[in-house]
Design an enzyme around this catalytic site. Sequence first.
Site: not given
Ligand code: AMP
Length: 215
Positions: A13, A89, A128, A161, A172
């Site tokens: 994404k 999400r 990554r 990360r 996740r």
């Molecule tokens: P990402 O970088 O999109 O993979 O997000 C990393 C982490 O941030 C996720 O595993 C969640 O813990 C939190 N997070 C990101 N976006 C959301 C969302 N829309 N709702 C809830 N938690 C989020």
Amino acid sequence: MRLILIGPPGVGKGTQAALLQERLGLLPISSGDIFRAEIREQTPLGVMAKSYIDQGLLVPDDVTIGMMQGRLSRNDVREKGFILDGFPRTVAQAEALDGVLAHLGLGLSGVVAIEVDDEIVVSRLGGRRICPNGGEIYHILTNPPRVEGHCDVCGTPLMTRPDDNESTIRERLKVYHNSTRPVIDFYQAHDQLVRVDGSQEPEQVYEQIVTELPG
Ligand code: AMP
């Protein structure tokens, strides 16, 4: 254009959002990036979010929705259009987003679901590496930097990360299947969905996105 990208962690994404920014001038808005910035600055929101993120869990809806409502209300969103990466999400977040956009008088151009097998996600995320400075994304095998361990753009040492370890990745993925897949059904029911095969190379994924989007 105003787009949402939905898909499991590691499906690409962020890579697609960067391509859409570069080629169409859209503003990428990543909820994960906003949380990570809050964590770096050690704000109360960041401290709270970190306890969920480190476990691979979702930050509670009310917090996430409030944060994204603030971000979407800024002027650049109206001027440039946007790509939402990582939000919504949950179905509750999708419903709240509908309300926020209606309030701002903005409609969605489309929702892109990028799909891929779980095992591909595990291997992609394990390799990554991210530039903590500019956010550039690398993979040790499929997209290595020119100088090992350093960003091609600014030379900053790359990082892994903290939530890209196998047990957190699997958590996740579980959260994705339980909470986020219903969001795809939500947009399918509203006739706004385009499905894209995320196992392809980034350029092919990009082509499929721009070809299949309405208008
Ligand atoms: P990402 O970088 O999109 O993979 O997000 C990393 C982490 O941030 C996720 O595993 C969640 O813990 C939190 N997070 C990101 N976006 C959301 C969302 N829309 N709702 C809830 N938690 C989020």
